[in-house]
Design a protein around this motif. Sequence first.
Motif, PDB file in Angstrom:
ATOM      1  N   ASP A  32      -0.516 -43.604  28.791  1.00 45.66           N
ATOM      2  CA  ASP A  32       0.387 -43.669  29.932  1.00 45.66           C
ATOM      3  C   ASP A  32      -0.324 -43.296  31.226  1.00 45.66           C
ATOM      4  OD1 ASP A  32       0.160 -40.918  30.010  1.00 45.66           O
ATOM      5  OD2 ASP A  32       2.155 -40.518  29.220  1.00 45.66           O
ATOM      6  N   SER A  33       0.438 -43.190  32.311  1.00 43.31           N
ATOM      7  CA  SER A  33      -0.138 -42.938  33.638  1.00 43.31           C
ATOM      8  C   SER A  33      -0.769 -41.559  33.760  1.00 43.31           C
ATOM      9  CB  SER A  33       0.945 -43.096  34.710  1.00 43.31           C
ATOM     10  OG  SER A  33       2.015 -42.189  34.473  1.00 43.31           O
ATOM     11  N   ARG A  34      -0.416 -40.650  32.851  1.00 39.02           N
ATOM     12  CA  ARG A  34      -0.994 -39.304  32.873  1.00 39.02           C
ATOM     13  C   ARG A  34      -2.243 -39.199  32.008  1.00 39.02           C
ATOM     14  NH1 ARG A  34       4.063 -36.224  30.657  1.00 39.02           N
ATOM     15  NH2 ARG A  34       3.891 -38.064  29.299  1.00 39.02           N
ATOM     16  N   GLY A  35      -2.611 -40.315  31.375  1.00 43.89           N
ATOM     17  CA  GLY A  35      -3.766 -40.297  30.498  1.00 43.89           C
ATOM     18  C   GLY A  35      -3.446 -39.811  29.107  1.00 43.89           C
ATOM     19  N   VAL A  36      -2.164 -39.708  28.791  1.00 42.24           N
ATOM     20  CA  VAL A  36      -1.732 -39.239  27.479  1.00 42.24           C
ATOM     21  C   VAL A  36      -1.552 -40.421  26.546  1.00 42.24           C
ATOM     22  CG1 VAL A  36       0.074 -38.017  26.199  1.00 42.24           C
ATOM     23  CG2 VAL A  36      -0.615 -37.218  28.481  1.00 42.24           C
ATOM     24  N   THR A  37      -2.091 -40.308  25.341  1.00 41.76           N
ATOM     25  CA  THR A  37      -1.918 -41.355  24.346  1.00 41.76           C
ATOM     26  C   THR A  37      -0.519 -41.254  23.745  1.00 41.76           C
ATOM     27  OG1 THR A  37      -4.264 -41.375  23.811  1.00 41.76           O
ATOM     28  CG2 THR A  37      -2.769 -42.319  22.184  1.00 41.76           C
ATOM     29  N   VAL A  38       0.195 -42.357  23.759  1.00 45.17           N
ATOM     30  CA  VAL A  38       1.592 -42.377  23.339  1.00 45.17           C
ATOM     31  C   VAL A  38       1.766 -43.341  22.173  1.00 45.17           C
ATOM     32  CG1 VAL A  38       3.954 -42.935  24.067  1.00 45.17           C
ATOM     33  CG2 VAL A  38       2.373 -41.833  25.664  1.00 45.17           C
ATOM     34  N   LEU A  39       2.644 -42.964  21.233  1.00 41.95           N
ATOM     35  CA  LEU A  39       3.051 -43.832  20.134  1.00 41.95           C
ATOM     36  C   LEU A  39       4.530 -44.149  20.300  1.00 41.95           C
ATOM     37  CD1 LEU A  39       1.195 -42.046  17.218  1.00 41.95           C
ATOM     38  CD2 LEU A  39       0.644 -44.268  18.187  1.00 41.95           C
ATOM     39  N   ASP A  40       4.875 -45.433  20.228  1.00 41.14           N
ATOM     40  CA  ASP A  40       6.245 -45.828  20.504  1.00 41.14           C
ATOM     41  C   ASP A  40       6.682 -46.898  19.523  1.00 41.14           C
ATOM     42  OD1 ASP A  40       8.683 -46.578  21.593  1.00 41.14           O
ATOM     43  OD2 ASP A  40       7.967 -46.442  23.651  1.00 41.14           O
ATOM     44  N   ARG A  41       7.861 -46.715  18.919  1.00 34.79           N
ATOM     45  CA  ARG A  41       8.379 -47.719  17.997  1.00 34.79           C
ATOM     46  C   ARG A  41       8.929 -48.937  18.740  1.00 34.79           C
ATOM     47  NH1 ARG A  41       9.620 -46.129  12.707  1.00 34.79           N
ATOM     48  NH2 ARG A  41       9.385 -43.897  12.266  1.00 34.79           N
ATOM     49  N   GLN A  42       9.354 -48.748  19.973  1.00 38.63           N
ATOM     50  CA  GLN A  42      10.068 -49.793  20.700  1.00 38.63           C
ATOM     51  C   GLN A  42       9.161 -50.809  21.385  1.00 38.63           C
ATOM     52  OE1 GLN A  42      13.330 -49.809  20.279  1.00 38.63           O
ATOM     53  NE2 GLN A  42      12.972 -47.988  19.010  1.00 38.63           N
ATOM     54  N   MET A  79      14.618 -40.560  14.929  1.00 40.03           N
ATOM     55  CA  MET A  79      13.620 -41.650  15.021  1.00 40.03           C
ATOM     56  C   MET A  79      12.473 -41.187  15.906  1.00 40.03           C
ATOM     57  SD  MET A  79      14.136 -45.554  16.346  1.00 40.03           S
ATOM     58  CE  MET A  79      14.737 -45.008  17.948  1.00 40.03           C
ATOM     59  N   LEU A  80      11.261 -41.507  15.428  1.00 39.12           N
ATOM     60  CA  LEU A  80      10.093 -41.119  16.203  1.00 39.12           C
ATOM     61  C   LEU A  80       9.949 -42.050  17.382  1.00 39.12           C
ATOM     62  CD1 LEU A  80       7.532 -40.489  13.322  1.00 39.12           C
ATOM     63  CD2 LEU A  80       8.707 -38.784  14.693  1.00 39.12           C
ATOM     64  N   LYS A  81       9.679 -41.508  18.541  1.00 41.75           N
ATOM     65  CA  LYS A  81       9.478 -42.317  19.737  1.00 41.75           C
ATOM     66  C   LYS A  81       8.583 -41.570  20.701  1.00 41.75           C
ATOM     67  CE  LYS A  81      11.883 -44.881  23.337  1.00 41.75           C
ATOM     68  NZ  LYS A  81      13.171 -45.233  23.931  1.00 41.75           N
ATOM     69  N   LYS A  82       7.548 -42.259  21.169  1.00 35.58           N
ATOM     70  CA  LYS A  82       6.642 -41.699  22.156  1.00 35.58           C
ATOM     71  C   LYS A  82       6.080 -40.352  21.715  1.00 35.58           C
ATOM     72  CE  LYS A  82       8.514 -44.186  26.111  1.00 35.58           C
ATOM     73  NZ  LYS A  82       9.041 -44.122  27.453  1.00 35.58           N
ATOM     74  N   LEU A  83       5.558 -40.359  20.487  1.00 34.20           N
ATOM     75  CA  LEU A  83       4.884 -39.169  19.998  1.00 34.20           C
ATOM     76  C   LEU A  83       3.430 -39.246  20.370  1.00 34.20           C
ATOM     77  CD1 LEU A  83       6.457 -39.088  16.425  1.00 34.20           C
ATOM     78  CD2 LEU A  83       7.155 -37.748  18.394  1.00 34.20           C
ATOM     79  N   CYS A  84       2.792 -38.123  20.578  1.00 37.38           N
ATOM     80  CA  CYS A  84       1.375 -38.150  20.882  1.00 37.38           C
ATOM     81  C   CYS A  84       0.615 -38.419  19.602  1.00 37.38           C
ATOM     82  CB  CYS A  84       0.927 -36.843  21.522  1.00 37.38           C
ATOM     83  SG  CYS A  84       0.902 -35.466  20.368  1.00 37.38           S
ATOM     84  N   THR A  85      -0.594 -38.960  19.750  1.00 41.68           N
ATOM     85  CA  THR A  85      -1.392 -39.338  18.597  1.00 41.68           C
ATOM     86  C   THR A  85      -1.675 -38.153  17.688  1.00 41.68           C
ATOM     87  OG1 THR A  85      -2.463 -40.954  19.977  1.00 41.68           O
ATOM     88  CG2 THR A  85      -3.516 -40.467  17.901  1.00 41.68           C
ATOM     89  N   ALA A  86      -2.025 -37.006  18.256  1.00 39.71           N
ATOM     90  CA  ALA A  86      -2.381 -35.844  17.438  1.00 39.71           C
ATOM     91  C   ALA A  86      -1.211 -35.421  16.569  1.00 39.71           C
ATOM     92  CB  ALA A  86      -2.828 -34.687  18.331  1.00 39.71           C
ATOM     93  N   GLY A  87       0.036 -35.420  17.132  1.00 43.88           N
ATOM     94  CA  GLY A  87       1.193 -35.015  16.364  1.00 43.88           C
ATOM     95  C   GLY A  87       1.452 -35.925  15.194  1.00 43.88           C
ATOM     96  N   LEU A  88       1.263 -37.238  15.422  1.00 45.84           N
ATOM     97  CA  LEU A  88       1.501 -38.187  14.331  1.00 45.84           C
ATOM     98  C   LEU A  88       0.502 -37.994  13.211  1.00 45.84           C
ATOM     99  CD1 LEU A  88       3.023 -40.642  13.205  1.00 45.84           C
ATOM    100  CD2 LEU A  88       1.300 -42.058  14.312  1.00 45.84           C
ATOM    101  N   TRP A  89      -0.772 -37.821  13.574  1.00 46.09           N
ATOM    102  CA  TRP A  89      -1.783 -37.690  12.530  1.00 46.09           C
ATOM    103  C   TRP A  89      -1.614 -36.380  11.755  1.00 46.09           C
ATOM    104  CZ3 TRP A  89      -2.154 -42.196  12.045  1.00 46.09           C
ATOM    105  CH2 TRP A  89      -2.670 -43.080  12.958  1.00 46.09           C
ATOM    106  N   LEU A  90      -1.093 -35.360  12.409  1.00 47.09           N
ATOM    107  CA  LEU A  90      -0.835 -34.116  11.668  1.00 47.09           C
ATOM    108  C   LEU A  90       0.264 -34.320  10.639  1.00 47.09           C
ATOM    109  CD1 LEU A  90      -0.996 -31.446  14.531  1.00 47.09           C
ATOM    110  CD2 LEU A  90      -2.633 -31.792  12.661  1.00 47.09           C
TER     111      LEU A  90
END
Length: 208
Positions: free
Chosen positions: A37-47, A1-12
């Motif tokens: 998130d707190s590091r400035g990273v865009t996160v994708l989350d199913r939950q 299951m995909l969880k907390k993937l970065c935006t670039a990885g999902l679009w690829l």
Amino acid sequence: MLKKLCTAGLWLSLGMGCVPGVHADDGPGIVFYRYVDSRGVTVLDRQGVPPEYAGKGYEVLNQRGRVIQVVPPAPTADQAREAREAQAAAQAAKVQSDADAQLLHLYSSVSDVDRARTRKLAEIDALISVAHSNIQGLANQQASLQSQAADQERAGHPVPQGLIDQMSDLQDQQQNLKVDILRYQTNRQQADADFTQDRARLQQLLSQ
């Protein structure tokens, strides 16, 4: 299951680009929540979005990767205060507008206000005069009963309970009338102030 993937990885993996905005025609299938998130990273989350990030705003994406809902960041304290002040000002303006419309409906000229004021104050003055007259009448009745009670005492007889009750009732009625007079006087002062305010406001409206 995909969880907390970065935006670039999902679009690829999807081979799609980000589509900004909310698209109601993209269907109801919600799969991902996108946030930073707190590091400035865009996160994708199913939950869902963790509570510590939800207040910063996020996006909801369907299974095809399209944005179907944008949740804006929570307002800052200053923004919330400004919003409350703006809402209060709008409500006050609405109240004033309604009051002005009612005032113009009631009066067509300042002289109309003056005549209404004279009538209202005269009505209240009449009530006060009647109350004073009634107090005087009750006082006369009480004096007569007190004289009868004094005659009974001088004759060595006890004052009948019925006579005592009548005098007490007359005293209560006088006290109630005095309270009424104070209320009438307060109402008169308030009415006078209200008419003065209405007169000044009508002058402003008619001069515009």
